[in-house]
Scaffold this active site. Structure first.
Site, short mmCIF file in Angstrom:
data_model
loop_
_atom_site.label_atom_id
_atom_site.label_comp_id
_atom_site.label_asym_id
_atom_site.label_seq_id
_atom_site.Cartn_x
_atom_site.Cartn_y
_atom_site.Cartn_z
N ARG A 101 0.85 -1.18 0.00
CA ARG A 101 0.00 0.00 0.00
C ARG A 101 0.90 1.24 0.00
O ARG A 101 1.68 1.43 0.94
CB ARG A 101 -0.89 0.00 1.26
CG ARG A 101 -1.70 1.25 1.38
CD ARG A 101 -2.50 1.37 2.67
NE ARG A 101 -3.07 2.70 2.70
CZ ARG A 101 -3.31 3.43 3.78
NH1 ARG A 101 -3.07 2.93 4.98
NH2 ARG A 101 -3.80 4.64 3.67
N HIS A 146 -3.12 10.92 0.87
CA HIS A 146 -2.62 10.66 2.23
C HIS A 146 -2.01 11.96 2.77
O HIS A 146 -0.82 12.06 3.02
CB HIS A 146 -1.61 9.51 2.21
CG HIS A 146 -1.34 8.88 3.55
ND1 HIS A 146 -1.48 7.54 3.80
CD2 HIS A 146 -0.92 9.42 4.73
CE1 HIS A 146 -1.16 7.27 5.06
NE2 HIS A 146 -0.81 8.40 5.65
N GLU A 191 -7.61 8.29 6.63
CA GLU A 191 -7.86 8.81 7.98
C GLU A 191 -8.39 10.25 8.04
O GLU A 191 -7.72 11.14 8.59
CB GLU A 191 -6.58 8.73 8.82
CG GLU A 191 -6.14 7.32 9.10
CD GLU A 191 -4.93 7.25 10.04
OE1 GLU A 191 -4.30 8.29 10.31
OE2 GLU A 191 -4.62 6.14 10.50
N ASN A 329 -7.65 1.52 9.99
CA ASN A 329 -6.32 1.79 10.56
C ASN A 329 -6.46 1.78 12.07
O ASN A 329 -7.30 2.50 12.61
CB ASN A 329 -5.78 3.15 10.11
CG ASN A 329 -5.47 3.20 8.63
OD1 ASN A 329 -5.68 2.23 7.89
ND2 ASN A 329 -4.96 4.34 8.18
N TYR A 331 -4.30 1.30 15.99
CA TYR A 331 -3.02 1.19 16.72
C TYR A 331 -3.16 0.83 18.18
O TYR A 331 -2.38 0.07 18.72
CB TYR A 331 -2.23 2.51 16.60
CG TYR A 331 -1.70 2.70 15.21
CD1 TYR A 331 -0.46 2.19 14.83
CD2 TYR A 331 -2.46 3.35 14.23
CE1 TYR A 331 0.01 2.32 13.53
CE2 TYR A 331 -1.99 3.47 12.93
CZ TYR A 331 -0.76 2.96 12.59
OH TYR A 331 -0.30 3.08 11.31
N GLU A 396 -3.66 -0.38 8.29
CA GLU A 396 -2.52 0.05 9.09
C GLU A 396 -2.63 -0.58 10.46
O GLU A 396 -3.71 -0.58 11.07
CB GLU A 396 -2.48 1.58 9.29
CG GLU A 396 -2.04 2.35 8.08
CD GLU A 396 -1.89 3.85 8.34
OE1 GLU A 396 -1.63 4.25 9.49
OE2 GLU A 396 -2.03 4.62 7.37
#
Ligand SMILES: *[C@@H]1O[C@H](CO)[C@@H](O)[C@H](O)[C@H]1NC(C)=O
Ligand SMILES: *[C@@H]1O[C@H](CO)[C@@H](O)[C@H](O)[C@H]1NC(C)=O
Ligand SMILES: *[C@@H]1O[C@H](CO)[C@@H](O)[C@H](O)[C@H]1NC(C)=O
Ligand SMILES: *[C@@H]1O[C@H](CO)[C@@H](O)[C@H](O)[C@H]1NC(C)=O
Ligand SMILES: *[C@@H]1O[C@H](CO)[C@@H](O)[C@H](O)[C@H]1NC(C)=O
Ligand SMILES: *[C@@H]1O[C@H](CO)[C@@H](O)[C@H](O)[C@H]1NC(C)=O
Ligand SMILES: *[C@@H]1O[C@H](CO)[C@@H](O)[C@H](O)[C@H]1NC(C)=O
Ligand SMILES: *[C@@H]1O[C@H](CO)[C@@H](O)[C@H](O)[C@H]1NC(C)=O
Ligand SMILES: *[C@@H]1O[C@H](CO)[C@@H](O)[C@H](O)[C@H]1NC(C)=O
Ligand SMILES: *[C@@H]1O[C@H](CO)[C@@H](O)[C@H](O)[C@H]1NC(C)=O
Length: 493
Positions: A101, A146, A191, A329, A331, A396
């Site tokens: 990606r 992005h 995002e 995405n 985390y 992500e």
């Protein structure tokens, strides 16, 4: 990768009630599950002023406001991937990833921002990269945007100007025409909630505009319109011939509730974070809780309108359903609690949610980066329930440290999160079909510059050629790809 807006309140006194760790019996990925790695243009390419490339908002921001970057650095050279892309592809091939990606730099392809002039050399770079990937049996996954839009567009208001919808669509059409014949997965936008909050309600990210506590809402509003316009364009003009899939990626945190919390509170946190972007795409319109709370607080503040803009019925319908997959995405996870001030009628934050962290989890080199795999499982089950179990592409997930080559903590993170992922697929019927490690390379981490590292491959940023070298996680990932099975965390080198 993302940067966080909310101030993390360290709140060790909270007790978490958590789902017990699932018993996973099979660590092998299902047939047809694909694994890849990701980067973005500004974070790795460098070559910021080569040929006719235009200036973008991150060139401008880092050159003019270096004090907003932890080490005063910029992406002028970054990983020099504009020149080193063949080596990057060999690294991907050596590890054995199924897909890569990467994102397109808008101002490299359209130096003026507008589609009246296409840079031959700019578009050629992405054709070269795409062809190099295909020649090595790696699927290209293209993010059209992005965060690095042309500066001229920002001077015209950027994402707060509704004309951005048309400018973005013109740009996306160029990408579909030029790269669409070779690319089968497109991500329109990366995002929205992160760049809209960090860039239009704080100075954490470019363009660093603080706009009356509503710039971020207007930014998301126009972003969703832009995304939907491009989705429909792909359907109407390109899909039948190109046969690809298209969606966007949204940043969603995981949630733990503390003692005095409840499912309503968790849902409220989820809606203000994930639902803000995902609800209009998968259910239709903003979540009810956003509409009612922001309207109420805006009224208390004396505004004659809600700071959250309203979609017309036509736009609600036009945006609803514009995703072939749920691009996720993710985390880390937070503990949620209600803002105690609200009991006395004081509204500090639109969400009414205070996020804190459980400090007993291991954490990385950024203050918000806790290794909390169970929260990932909680989130994936919420996505399953809230959006009718859509195919989820994790685009992500990854861990930041200080660049250690023996990166045991990163391997521990990947082992935990991928185990959790397999557990929710096997035990909870979550429809997750792709997983992406952020990031292939150590790179320019936005306001954190080069002070933190997310790469599974190391880059020497003092070397003019930006030499790459392996970390322990490079070989760990290679074993994962060879066996298509999550590997144990090694105990010694
Ligand atoms: C935080 O997480 C730990 C480890 O999962 C858990 O045992 C504990 O209950 C939580 N502690 C606090 C203070 O929230
Ligand atoms: C697995 O799923 C079943 C059925 O939904 C549930 O009863 C069980 O508690 C789950 N087990 C684990 C370890 O999560
Ligand atoms: C584990 O999962 C893989 C992929 O779905 C499958 O091929 C294999 O048979 C499974 N192994 C066991 C022991 O169930
Ligand atoms: C995997 O994909 C192939 C080709 O699309 C398909 O024939 C097969 O049924 C898929 N397998 C599973 C387990 O979904
Ligand atoms: C491009 O930027 C570099 C600094 O990164 C500078 O040294 C160089 O002169 C610039 N080249 C052009 C053609 O402006
Ligand atoms: C693209 O590849 C061609 C052939 O290898 C090369 O001549 C050209 O410089 C490359 N262009 C870019 C922008 O990478
Ligand atoms: C926007 O900024 C204001 C002022 O700093 C802050 O109170 C508010 O919580 C921020 N909103 C979001 C969604 O970050
Ligand atoms: C759960 O949280 C919501 C939102 O803060 C609150 O309105 C409700 O009273 C809480 N319910 C319980 C049973 O604590
Ligand atoms: C969004 O689309 C779904 C599926 O077509 C439909 O069930 C739902 O009612 C739509 N939402 C709105 C708000 O129109
Ligand atoms: C990084 O590159 C510089 C300059 O080439 C070199 O002096 C240094 O030894 C390299 N560092 C490592 C860890 O290889």
């Amino acid at each position: 990768m993302k940067g966080f807006v909310n101030i993390v309140v360290i709140c060790a006194i909270l007790i978490c009630s958590r789902v017990p760790e699932a018993q996973v019996t099979n660590l092998t990925f299902p047939e047809n599950f694909t694994l890849g790695s990701a980067t973005s243009s500004y974070q790795i390419e460098g070559a910021w002023n080569i040929s006719d490339k235009g200036e973008n908002i991150w060139d401008w921001w880092t050159h003019n406001y270096p004090e907003n970057i932890a080490d005063g650095s910029n992406g002028d050279i970054a990983c020099n991937s504009y020149y080193n892309y063949k080596e990057d592809v060999q690294i991907l091939k050596d590890i054995g990833f199924d897909f890569y990606r990467f994102s397109i730099s808008w101002s490299r392809v359209l130096p003026n921002g507008f589609a009246n002039e296409i840079s031959e050399e700019g578009i050629q770079y992405y054709k070269n990269l795409t062809e190099e990937l295909l020649a090595n049996d790696i699927e290209p996954v293209v993010s059209i945007y992005h965060w690095d839009h042309p500066l001229i567009l920002e001077e015209l208001g950027g994402w707060t100007n509704e004309l951005m919808v048309e400018w973005f669509a013109d740009y996306a059409r160029v990408i579909f025409e030029e790269l669409g014949p070779l690319v089968k997965t497109f991500i329109t936008i990366n995002e929205p909630s992160v760049y809209c909050s960090n860039g239009y309600n704080s100075t954490r990210h470019s363009p660093g505009k603080i706009l009356e506590n509503m710039g971020h809402y207007i930014c998301i509003h126009n972003t969703l319109k832009a995304h939907a316009t491009v989705y429909h364009m792909y359907n109407d003009e390109f899909r039948s011939e190109q046969q690809g899939q298209i969606g966007l990626t949204t940043a969603c945190d995981g949630w733990f509730s503390n003692d005095d919390s409840n499912a309503t509170l968790i849902n409220q946190a989820f809606q203000f974070n994930c639902g803000w972007v995902a609800h209009p795409l998968f259910v239709g319109d903003y979540p009810e809780i956003l509409k009612t709370r922001i309207a109420m607080i805006s009224e208390l503040e004396g505004y004659p309108f809600s700071r959250l803009p309203e979609f017309s019925d036509e736009w609600v319908e036009y945006i609803n359903g514009t995703a072939d997959f749920f691009g996720l995405n993710h985390y880390t996870s937070y503990v949620v609690s209600a803002d105690p001030d609200e009991e006395s009628g004081i509204y500090n934050i639109d969400s009414g949610i205070i996020k804190s962290v459980n400090t007993s989890y291991p954490h990385g080199s950024l203050s918000w980066m806790y290794d909390t795999p169970e929260g990932f499982g909680n989130l994936l089950r919420m996505i399953r329930d809230e959006y009718d179990n859509p195919p989820v592409h994790v685009y992500e997930n990854g861990y930041c440290d200080l660049g250690e080559l023996n990166d045991y903590a990163r391997i521990t993170y990947y082992n935990g999160y991928m185990t959790e992922l397999l557990s929710v697929i096997q035990n909870d019927s979550c429809n997750v079909v792709r997983y992406t490690a952020w990031s292939l390379l150590d790179n320019f981490e936005w306001s954190d510059g080069y002070t933190v590292n997310f790469g599974i491959v190391s880059v020497n940023f003092t070397d003019p050629d930006r030499a790459r070298s392996s970390k322990l996680s490079t070989s760990w990932w290679k074993s994962v790809m060879q066996t298509r099975t999550v590997q144990d965390v090694p105990t010694s080198v």
